[in-house]
Design a protein around this motif. Sequence first.
Motif, PDB file in Angstrom:
ATOM      1  N   GLU A 101       0.868  -1.179   0.000  1.00 14.96           N
ATOM      2  CA  GLU A 101       0.000   0.000   0.000  1.00 14.96           C
ATOM      3  C   GLU A 101       0.899   1.222   0.000  1.00 14.96           C
ATOM      4  N   VAL A 102       0.612   2.149  -0.890  1.00 14.88           N
ATOM      5  CA  VAL A 102       1.415   3.367  -0.929  1.00 14.88           C
ATOM      6  C   VAL A 102       0.509   4.568  -0.744  1.00 14.88           C
ATOM      7  N   HIS A 103       0.826   5.387   0.251  1.00 16.85           N
ATOM      8  CA  HIS A 103       0.045   6.602   0.483  1.00 16.85           C
ATOM      9  C   HIS A 103       0.660   7.754  -0.297  1.00 16.85           C
ATOM     10  N   LEU A 104      -0.112   8.286  -1.245  1.00 22.15           N
ATOM     11  CA  LEU A 104       0.325   9.456  -1.986  1.00 22.15           C
ATOM     12  C   LEU A 104      -0.231  10.671  -1.251  1.00 22.15           C
ATOM     13  N   LEU A 105      -0.020  11.852  -1.802  1.00 22.40           N
ATOM     14  CA  LEU A 105      -0.437  13.075  -1.115  1.00 22.40           C
ATOM     15  C   LEU A 105      -1.932  13.074  -0.790  1.00 22.40           C
ATOM     16  N   HIS A 106      -2.778  12.778  -1.806  1.00 22.61           N
ATOM     17  CA  HIS A 106      -4.218  12.902  -1.579  1.00 22.61           C
ATOM     18  C   HIS A 106      -4.978  11.606  -1.695  1.00 22.61           C
ATOM     19  N   ARG A 107      -4.294  10.513  -1.939  1.00 21.66           N
ATOM     20  CA  ARG A 107      -4.970   9.234  -2.094  1.00 21.66           C
ATOM     21  C   ARG A 107      -3.959   8.130  -1.895  1.00 21.66           C
ATOM     22  N   ARG A 108      -4.428   6.901  -1.955  1.00 28.65           N
ATOM     23  CA  ARG A 108      -3.471   5.800  -1.863  1.00 28.65           C
ATOM     24  C   ARG A 108      -3.673   4.836  -3.020  1.00 28.65           C
ATOM     25  N   VAL A 109      -2.632   4.114  -3.334  1.00 24.68           N
ATOM     26  CA  VAL A 109      -2.713   3.096  -4.376  1.00 24.68           C
ATOM     27  C   VAL A 109      -2.189   1.782  -3.792  1.00 24.68           C
TER      28      VAL A 109
END
Length: 131
Positions: A101-109
């Motif tokens: 799981e990768v948390h980006l600035l405004h969402r995760r993928v």
Amino acid sequence: ISENRIDAIIRSAVDGIITISERGIIEMVNPSASKLFGYQPEELMGKSVNMLMPEPDKSSHDRYMQNYMQTGIGRIIGIGREVTGLRKDGTTFPFHLSISEVHLLHRRVFTGFIHDITEQKLSEERLRRYA
Ligand code: HEM
């Protein structure tokens, strides 16, 4: 490490790599993944990851992901699992799935790592039979 180099590593990986959004929509597939499932990359981009699995998981996968989103309890993330994949031609194959799981600035993928275990299963079967 440059973006070009990361891209080259992902492209050349033996294992399949697929990135999906929180809604299960495919955002990236490497060449190994599209080959394993028998699709051209363009046929997978923007589609639900559900298309790559047989029932009963196909109809339940959205719920699996929602469950995780609500509880934070992952049944594959950080553990890995042997699952069954569905190819374009309708045949299935076993693979080991790891998810990160990768948390980006405004969402995760979520990124799935797909390790085909067809050969491993066949030799296990042969050993069982002739042991
Ligand atoms: C959860 C099956 C592909 C992302 C699950 C679960 C199953 C499953 C059985 C857990 C259900 C539970 O016990 O709660 C499959 C099958 C696949 C597949 C059969 C074959 C194509 C993928 C891929 C990704 C992915 C490629 C990511 C790119 C997730 C996420 C969860 C999940 C984020 C929820 C978190 C978790 O339970 O760890 N999937 N999956 N799945 N899957 Fe998949």
